[in-house]
Design an enzyme around this catalytic site. Structure first.
Site, PDB file in Angstrom:
ATOM      1  CG  HIS A  13      -1.787   1.527   0.826  1.00  0.00           C
ATOM      2  ND1 HIS A  13      -3.385   1.167   1.687  1.00  0.00           N
ATOM      3  CD2 HIS A  13      -1.832   2.152   0.788  1.00  0.00           C
ATOM      4  CE1 HIS A  13      -4.167   2.016   0.906  1.00  0.00           C
ATOM      5  NE2 HIS A  13      -2.869   3.115   1.228  1.00  0.00           N
ATOM      6  CG  HIS A  15      -1.190   7.382  -1.118  1.00  0.00           C
ATOM      7  ND1 HIS A  15      -1.834   6.885  -1.981  1.00  0.00           N
ATOM      8  CD2 HIS A  15      -1.067   6.294   0.030  1.00  0.00           C
ATOM      9  CE1 HIS A  15      -2.956   5.921  -1.209  1.00  0.00           C
ATOM     10  NE2 HIS A  15      -2.817   5.955  -0.223  1.00  0.00           N
ATOM     11  CG  ASN A  43      -5.692   8.179  -3.473  1.00  0.00           C
ATOM     12  OD1 ASN A  43      -4.561   7.273  -3.657  1.00  0.00           O
ATOM     13  ND2 ASN A  43      -5.114   8.555  -2.773  1.00  0.00           N
ATOM     14  CE  LYS A 105      -7.406   1.525  -1.143  1.00  0.00           C
ATOM     15  NZ  LYS A 105      -6.565   2.506  -0.816  1.00  0.00           N
ATOM     16  CG  HIS A 179      -5.371   1.959   4.934  1.00  0.00           C
ATOM     17  ND1 HIS A 179      -6.934   2.119   5.629  1.00  0.00           N
ATOM     18  CD2 HIS A 179      -4.904   3.131   4.024  1.00  0.00           C
ATOM     19  CE1 HIS A 179      -7.578   3.134   4.158  1.00  0.00           C
ATOM     20  NE2 HIS A 179      -6.923   3.023   3.574  1.00  0.00           N
ATOM     21  CG  ASP A 261      -2.541   4.687   3.913  1.00  0.00           C
ATOM     22  OD1 ASP A 261      -2.080   5.651   2.567  1.00  0.00           O
ATOM     23  OD2 ASP A 261      -2.910   4.877   4.574  1.00  0.00           O
ATOM     24  CG  HIS A 265      -0.024  15.284   1.662  1.00  0.00           C
ATOM     25  ND1 HIS A 265      -0.947  15.378   0.451  1.00  0.00           N
ATOM     26  CD2 HIS A 265      -0.611  14.244   2.531  1.00  0.00           C
ATOM     27  CE1 HIS A 265      -2.227  14.287   0.515  1.00  0.00           C
ATOM     28  NE2 HIS A 265      -2.552  13.452   1.643  1.00  0.00           N
TER      29      HIS A 265
END
Ligand SMILES: [Zn+2]
Length: 377
Positions: A13, A15, A43, A105, A179, A261, A265
């Site tokens: 998992h 991003h 996403n 997902k 998660h 996860d 950012h």
């Protein structure tokens, strides 16, 4: 010196984002060098919705892999996903499957980062579930109930009410619950068939609670500030929930696997409350520390074996990935996590360090107890 020699772990998992952030993150993953497979979440902005999107995204990741040279050797293999929305058709699932995408997902609408086109009515997805079941295409769930009537802290457990009818109506559907953050989810997963359901557990859910986000019970001398580096969704929960997650990891149960996860950012977005934890520095050391300090696992051989299952074997079995013989080592040594990490890639739109392009990692300014030594083939 105490050393942990582990099979090369996979991360189910992650991003990776897109553009310069993707190039930066891929470079950081390669520098660390400790991943076998990395499952890329869909996403992005815009999201990965079709086989074609996934292939284009794969090309972007491969480009970033090619431009970064690994410091320790051993690049990771990206595994691709698409996002399933209420507009996804069985045909789109078939095409994604044929393109080598491992799963789709599903986000609950408006709950987390880039989930505007998430799902509210899961019954609308029944044709998609039927196709996924037929093909062995894995469906990944962000397990929080989308209803605005349900409080945030209760959304994870409430989502099980959505999952029960799905596993009843599609007994051959292979799915993951991403998660997990509650004892309720751990117990639900244990009731499902091995090989049918996998749950991922990120390191911060296994070691922190909501109090840590809010700044309660800090070490003496530290200000009782909230910790923006730990803000994420689903929210971290209680000590009892955390205990259940730790029990799940150290039970050796095949239904639980590592998924960090990792969700970068930039600092300005974080200050505005963006949800996602940057745990590339502190994640694996935190899990190793847990194993090291777990009094229930006194025999060293067991400890390594159980960790290997959680970090690499269980996920590889579920996702049908082969086993690599590569090993990585961590030694017991204090190493401080940087306070801030500058995100930049020479030759990109982010060519040099800039005050607006900093990442605040989990455990910034704090020591981890385990230092990465290297990877051997
Ligand atoms: Zn995520």
């Amino acid at each position: 010196v105490e050393i942990f020699n582990l099979k090369v772990p996979d991360d189910y998992h992650v991003h990776l984002r897109q553009g310069p952030m993707l190039r930066f993150i891929v470079g950081e993953l390669l520098k660390k060098g400790f991943w076998g497979r990395v499952l890329a979440m869909p996403n992005t902005d815009p999201p990965i919705l079709t086989a074609r999107d996934a292939l284009n995204y794969r090309r972007e990741i491969d480009g970033a892999l090619a431009e970064s040279s690994p410091r320790y050797g051993g690049p990771f293999k990206p595994l691709m996903t698409i996002q399933i929305t209420e507009q996804t058709t069985p045909e789109m699932i078939r095409e994604a499957h044929l393109a080598g995408v491992v799963g789709g997902k599903i986000y609950p609408r408006d709950v987390t980062t880039n989930s505007e086109n998430g799902v509210v009515d899961y019954a609308k997805l029944y044709p998609v579930f039927a196709e996924a079941e037929k093909l062995g295409f894995i469906v990944l769930f962000h397990g929080e109930h989308p209803s605005r009537e349900i409080e945030g802290l209760k959304k994870s457990a409430a989502f099980l009410n959505i999952l029960w009818p799905i596993v009843r109506d599609f007994p051959g559907l292979r799915l993951t619950l991403e998660h997990i953050s509650t004892r309720d989810e751990v117990e639900w997963v244990r009731l499902q068939k091995e090989g049918q359901v996998l749950a991922t557990i990120p390191p911060h859910y296994a070691t922190c609670v909501l109090d840590d986000v809010l700044g309660y019970n800090q070490p003496r001398g530290r200000r009782p500030h909230a910790n923006i580096s730990l803000i994420c969704k689903p929210a971290l929960k209680t000590r009892d929930d955390r205990a259940a997650l730790q029990e799940a990891i150290f039970s050796g149960d095949k239904r639980f696997a590592y998924g960090s996860d990792l969700a970068p950012h930039l600092f300005p977005a974080k200050c505005e409350g963006a949800c996602g934890v940057y745990n590339l520095e502190a994640g694996l050391p935190a899990v190793i520390d847990l194993a090291h300090n777990n009094e229930h696992l006194v025999v060293d051989h067991n400890r390594i074996d159980i960790l290997n299952r959680f970090l690499s074997v269980n996920g590889a079995l579920f996702y049908g990935q082969g086993f690599t013989r590569d090993k990585i080592s961590f030694q017991r040594k204090s190493e401080e996590v940087p306070r801030k990490i500058a995100a930049f890639v020479p030759g990109s739109d982010w060519p040099e360090p800039h005050p607006d392009r900093l990442i605040v990692p989990w455990k910034n300014g704090e020591p981890t107890n385990w230092q990465f030594v290297g990877r051997k083939g």
